[in-house]
Every structure is written in structure tokens, then in C-alpha cells.
Design a protein around this motif. Sequence first.
Motif, PDB file in Angstrom:
ATOM      1  N   PHE A 128     -16.532  17.028 -13.754  1.00  0.00           N
ATOM      2  CA  PHE A 128     -15.070  17.236 -14.220  1.00  0.00           C
ATOM      3  C   PHE A 128     -14.089  16.530 -13.376  1.00  0.00           C
ATOM      4  CE2 PHE A 128     -10.885  19.386 -13.123  1.00  0.00           C
ATOM      5  CZ  PHE A 128     -10.348  19.582 -14.504  1.00  0.00           C
ATOM      6  N   ALA A 129     -14.491  16.152 -12.023  1.00  0.00           N
ATOM      7  CA  ALA A 129     -13.581  15.320 -11.187  1.00  0.00           C
ATOM      8  C   ALA A 129     -13.750  13.993 -11.573  1.00  0.00           C
ATOM      9  CB  ALA A 129     -14.163  15.489  -9.922  1.00  0.00           C
ATOM     10  N   ASP A 130     -14.949  13.224 -12.110  1.00  0.00           N
ATOM     11  CA  ASP A 130     -15.212  12.148 -12.650  1.00  0.00           C
ATOM     12  C   ASP A 130     -14.336  11.691 -13.893  1.00  0.00           C
ATOM     13  OD1 ASP A 130     -16.830  11.324 -10.279  1.00  0.00           O
ATOM     14  OD2 ASP A 130     -18.405  11.651 -11.104  1.00  0.00           O
ATOM     15  N   VAL A 131     -14.502  12.696 -14.770  1.00  0.00           N
ATOM     16  CA  VAL A 131     -13.721  12.633 -15.933  1.00  0.00           C
ATOM     17  C   VAL A 131     -12.240  12.441 -15.837  1.00  0.00           C
ATOM     18  CG1 VAL A 131     -13.385  13.886 -18.277  1.00  0.00           C
ATOM     19  CG2 VAL A 131     -15.571  13.621 -17.269  1.00  0.00           C
ATOM     20  N   LEU A 132     -11.798  13.474 -14.906  1.00  0.00           N
ATOM     21  CA  LEU A 132     -10.462  13.425 -14.725  1.00  0.00           C
ATOM     22  C   LEU A 132     -10.032  12.213 -14.325  1.00  0.00           C
ATOM     23  CD1 LEU A 132      -7.999  15.288 -14.421  1.00  0.00           C
ATOM     24  CD2 LEU A 132      -8.323  15.935 -12.184  1.00  0.00           C
ATOM     25  N   LEU A 133     -10.841  11.500 -13.336  1.00  0.00           N
ATOM     26  CA  LEU A 133     -10.289  10.110 -12.658  1.00  0.00           C
ATOM     27  C   LEU A 133     -10.245   9.358 -13.665  1.00  0.00           C
ATOM     28  CD1 LEU A 133     -10.062   8.421 -10.114  1.00  0.00           C
ATOM     29  CD2 LEU A 133     -12.643   8.108 -10.106  1.00  0.00           C
ATOM     30  N   VAL A 134     -11.293   9.200 -14.838  1.00  0.00           N
ATOM     31  CA  VAL A 134     -11.200   8.380 -15.971  1.00  0.00           C
ATOM     32  C   VAL A 134     -10.011   8.458 -16.595  1.00  0.00           C
ATOM     33  CG1 VAL A 134     -12.298   7.603 -18.195  1.00  0.00           C
ATOM     34  CG2 VAL A 134     -13.599   8.073 -16.142  1.00  0.00           C
ATOM     35  N   ILE A 135      -9.788   9.616 -16.865  1.00  0.00           N
ATOM     36  CA  ILE A 135      -8.457  10.053 -17.535  1.00  0.00           C
ATOM     37  C   ILE A 135      -7.022   9.617 -16.793  1.00  0.00           C
ATOM     38  CG2 ILE A 135      -6.840  11.715 -18.409  1.00  0.00           C
ATOM     39  CD1 ILE A 135      -9.478  13.380 -18.957  1.00  0.00           C
ATOM     40  N   VAL A 136      -7.124   9.640 -15.656  1.00  0.00           N
ATOM     41  CA  VAL A 136      -5.867   9.140 -14.724  1.00  0.00           C
ATOM     42  C   VAL A 136      -5.873   7.480 -14.947  1.00  0.00           C
ATOM     43  CG1 VAL A 136      -5.093   9.029 -12.337  1.00  0.00           C
ATOM     44  CG2 VAL A 136      -5.766  11.002 -13.269  1.00  0.00           C
ATOM     45  N   LEU A 137      -7.029   6.928 -14.894  1.00  0.00           N
ATOM     46  CA  LEU A 137      -7.155   5.440 -14.893  1.00  0.00           C
ATOM     47  C   LEU A 137      -6.663   5.117 -16.139  1.00  0.00           C
ATOM     48  CD1 LEU A 137     -10.313   4.613 -13.297  1.00  0.00           C
ATOM     49  CD2 LEU A 137      -8.151   4.043 -12.355  1.00  0.00           C
TER      50      LEU A 137
END
Length: 193
Positions: A18-27
Amino acid sequence: MTRRPGRATVPYLAGWLFADVLLVIVLVVLGGEQTPHDRTAARDPSPAAAPTRTARPTATPEPAPSPTSTRRAGAAGLDPATRSITVHTDADALVAGSKAAKADLERQVSDGIERFKGRTAAFVMVFGTVHGVGGAVDSGRSDAYATAVARLLPRTAPAFFPPYSEKIIRGYHDSSGDIGSGTARIELFFLLR
């Protein structure tokens, strides 16, 4: 009451996913934003459209910067629409370093990226699936398979995939029960054109 081994790590791994996917969305969101100058340049791209003013003469006049020269590098960002290719091979053989499994995977990846000719992937996520005893997804073997696929991608097509780094090419396990064992789904993110 007996505990099944490996069950305690599922919430922990789900949190990291979830944290990695959230990082991708922010990017993706930050990369797609325009600066105020970009919005002005998009509305009025020609310097000739600006009203002319009489200026005091100077010794060396400076040319006006063009909108394209003042755009900041990388302002385009990531395309939020991902593309994917799916490959299938003997996961355990690939993880063990089998030349036949590597060759099979390289062929499938080369065939899969043919439709994206002329583009370069900016960010890649690999979701691997390996079933264990009883048909359930084995998250440890799935992660190892996805990582082996991720490490192989830049060697397969160096002009298409960025150099291997866990920051831009990363493997994950796919816990969907309806995906066949030995399947890897490769999600591709491209820069906006």
C-alpha cells in the motif's frame, strides 16, 4: 490453537505494498502538475502575440526567452494510464537461474513490448504469482519470482527498460487466487509526451 506459518507476514507485506502504491500515485500527481509559467505558455505560446512596447535603447539587447527554453526539465511527469504485459514461465527454474527459463522469459518480454516501439519505460512494477501446497499463493516464492523477472528486464531490452533499481523496477507478489502459477504481470509507466 495452531498457527499457520507465513500468515503473520501478510498484513505487514500488504502495508508495504500500500505504501509503495501510494508513493507511485503521489509521483504521478506531482509529475503531472503544471507551473504557472507552463499554463501561461500553453495559453499564449507565441511571443509575437504579446503587445509591443517601446523600450529605452540599451547597449546589448537580450533576446526574449522562448516558452520551450524556460520549461523546467521533467515537467511532463508520468502518464497515469499504465500498460501491461503478461509472461508465464517456470518460476522456480527462473529463480534458480535456469538458462532455458531466462530465454523463454526474454522472448515473451521482447514480443510483449514490441507494440511500444519507440518508447521507454520510466517506472515498472512486476507482480508475480506462484502457488504453493494446496493451491494457495506462496507469497515468498511469488516475491522471489517477481524480483527475478524485474532483474532480468533491463538485460532483455536495455533500450526500453531503465537500469535495474528497486526504486524504479520492483517486484511484488500477486495474491489473486485466479491467476495461474508462474504468471508475472509487468505494469509499465511511461512519461507523458
